[in-house]
Design a protein around this motif. Sequence first.
Motif, PDB file in Angstrom:
ATOM      1  N   GLY A 199      -6.843  32.437  14.702  1.00 29.16           N
ATOM      2  CA  GLY A 199      -6.154  32.550  13.430  1.00 29.16           C
ATOM      3  C   GLY A 199      -4.896  31.706  13.337  1.00 29.16           C
ATOM      4  N   THR A 200      -4.591  30.945  14.395  1.00 27.43           N
ATOM      5  CA  THR A 200      -3.444  30.039  14.338  1.00 27.43           C
ATOM      6  C   THR A 200      -3.641  29.056  13.185  1.00 27.43           C
ATOM      7  N   SER A 201      -2.590  28.826  12.400  1.00 28.05           N
ATOM      8  CA  SER A 201      -2.779  27.853  11.329  1.00 28.05           C
ATOM      9  C   SER A 201      -2.488  26.455  11.850  1.00 28.05           C
ATOM     10  N   ARG A 202      -3.429  25.531  11.527  1.00 28.59           N
ATOM     11  CA  ARG A 202      -3.316  24.179  12.066  1.00 28.59           C
ATOM     12  C   ARG A 202      -3.165  23.167  10.935  1.00 28.59           C
ATOM     13  N   THR A 219      -1.268  22.925   8.498  1.00 27.93           N
ATOM     14  CA  THR A 219      -1.151  23.426   7.128  1.00 27.93           C
ATOM     15  C   THR A 219       0.225  23.150   6.547  1.00 27.93           C
ATOM     16  N   GLY A 252      -6.429  24.130   8.698  1.00 24.76           N
ATOM     17  CA  GLY A 252      -6.625  25.518   8.281  1.00 24.76           C
ATOM     18  C   GLY A 252      -6.500  26.459   9.450  1.00 24.76           C
ATOM     19  N   SER A 253      -6.934  27.700   9.255  1.00 18.61           N
ATOM     20  CA  SER A 253      -6.766  28.672  10.326  1.00 18.61           C
ATOM     21  C   SER A 253      -7.839  28.471  11.382  1.00 18.61           C
ATOM     22  N   ASP A 254      -7.408  28.579  12.644  1.00 20.71           N
ATOM     23  CA  ASP A 254      -8.331  28.450  13.763  1.00 20.71           C
ATOM     24  C   ASP A 254      -9.254  29.661  13.796  1.00 20.71           C
ATOM     25  N   TYR A 314      -4.345  26.652   4.194  1.00 18.54           N
ATOM     26  CA  TYR A 314      -4.671  27.628   5.222  1.00 18.54           C
ATOM     27  C   TYR A 314      -6.175  27.903   5.250  1.00 18.54           C
ATOM     28  N   ASN A 315      -6.818  27.878   4.085  1.00 20.97           N
ATOM     29  CA  ASN A 315      -8.263  28.092   4.031  1.00 20.97           C
ATOM     30  C   ASN A 315      -9.055  26.837   4.358  1.00 20.97           C
TER      31      ASN A 315
END
Lengths: 523, 149
Positions: free
Chosen positions: A190-193, A195, A184-186, A202-203
């Motif tokens: 906010g970096t997406s990891r 996903t 999800g987002s860091d 993303y959540n």
Amino acid sequence: MDDTLANLVHGFGIALQPHNFLFSLVGVLIGNLIGVLPGMGIMATISILLPLTFGMPPVAAILMLAGIYYGAQYGGAICSILLNLPCHPSHAVTCLDGYPMTRQGRGGVALGITMLAAFFGAAFGIVQMILFAPFLVQIAFKFGPAEICTLMLLGLLAGATLARGSALKGVAMTLVGIVLGSVGSDLDTGTSRFTFGSMSLYNGIDLVAVALGFFGIAEFLKSINTITVGDLSGVKVRMRDMRPSRADLREAAMPILRGTLVGSLCSLIPGTGPTIASFIAYAAEKRVSRNPDKFGRGAIGGVASPEASTHSSVQGDFVPTMSLGIPGDAVMALILGALIIQGITPGPQLMNEHPDMFWGLIASFWIGNILLVLLNVPLIGVWVKLLRIPFRFLYPCALFFICVGVYSTNNEMAGVIQTLVIGVVGYGLMRLGFHPAPVLLGFVLGPRLEENFRRALMLSRGDLATFVDSPISATFVGLAVVLVGAQIYLARKARVPKDPAKDTAKDPDLAVAGRRAVVLEES
Amino acid sequence: MKAVPVKRAAAGGLMLLFGLAVMLEARTFGLGSLARVGPGLFPMIVGSALGLVGVLIAATPEAGTEPEEGGRPDWRGWACIVVGILLFVLLGEHLGLGPATFACVFVSALGDRQGNPRAAFLLALAMTAVAGLVFTLALKFQMPFWRGW
């Protein structure tokens, strides 16, 4: 001490509020029911009901979820004693002497003794929580990010290596859990990891999806066509059969006391939950008994001691969870996750920031346990009837509840698909000898571990020595090293005394029960 | 040196592969520096630890024997459970909660070797009624019971 008493009174005020009382009643009833039904897991039940609690006030939600956990322990014993089916691993040893008692027509007495042992064990566990938790909290207030980080590392390592099965595989599963938790987002950037461009990932992956994947779907994939209905013919238990005679009581008193102590010790060590406590209690009881030959043939001590230890360990499990925010096993991880979803940060500040929750929970333990004893005596006939429901009717309904539960967390089908994938992969891993419990520990603690890791490094401007600078965190790191060292040493000696099946290999009865518990292991 | 047992090699190899995949993916997030840890550093550490543990699992013999998990493969049971859930997803999206419930319970109940289609049908019907009464009427569940054609 006066403070504690005042807090406790305050807690009773909260737990007795009509809707809180109602929810803990619902919780213990559902728990008791699930405990009785063969093949139904506590983990699956709590996770299915988790989405329902999102809209509830936090206190009521936690009272209910906790009620399911300890309520199920009362039900599980019924299944073991009357059917010789260890429906729940923590009651597998109870079969050894409980079922022979049933065959001698003394099943009612066994159940009566179990209720007594359960209540005594639970009461001790609750007192332990009242006395211990505030003490732990005082220490924990000195914790900064580095200390929290090392404590979590120690907790995760202990949870992974002391629990059932290979220590290495436990660590691997914890790491897998941490990876799942970081999807999800860091939080910082906010970096997406991990996903892969999917919006629903993303959540992040939902706690419910992970828990129901591993403990719902994977569990049913494992137990389909393996659970048979026990033979209940000739089992008649009425209320008055449950009253133990004076001689029975005298015989049970010391085993209950010893079992309780074993359970309360086990609850304080992460990774050694009720199941291990019950095995140790049984083995110890057999050793100190004056006539060990009676064990396996309906000895009252063989029922009383493990049951008392299970219950004191179940209540004691809440100590590290509520005071330090470090869950000892998968059920506690789930309850901790429920707290986080409710917007409550677990950890030492919980008791001060949410005294209602903490003391209300303790008061509800008293109320819940009293309710369980009061309910179980008149309801015993109903439970015995429920034992006859075959698993083939239960699991399709449970699967439906799983689908509905996951769907309702976000009102989208993506969650159901995630759960299915996690369940199938999880079952594959189980067949390769991995146990699912550490996954949940890693999943719940992983994000907090990372957060504190990054914060600690930021405060120390990148100096890794921060993790060993303070005596507290140095101690945790030292303990972690000792733990790993001990595991390597024990593995070298090829005698790892952590699996009930192996630990008790010298005792044929216990070994059989141990294997059954491992096969039926759900958490 | 004896050959590594298949199951152990599979377990360790799987973890090694998973760890490597995590590391590969984590590289793209940005590692940052120790003073300002980026989003990739922690997953990187976890991934490498996982790879290492994978190697260790494959390399070390188990202490004692692990009890066999699960026993014989039960393809019928597995297929019915998986298809049942997939049907819930598909029918839930297109037809509504009612048909989804029926299909999910009916198909997954067929997985039991002691059951028969008739019992499965009745069970599915009963659960559909529960879904309608409890979830749609009482709990106001988000998914409509019937979406129409």
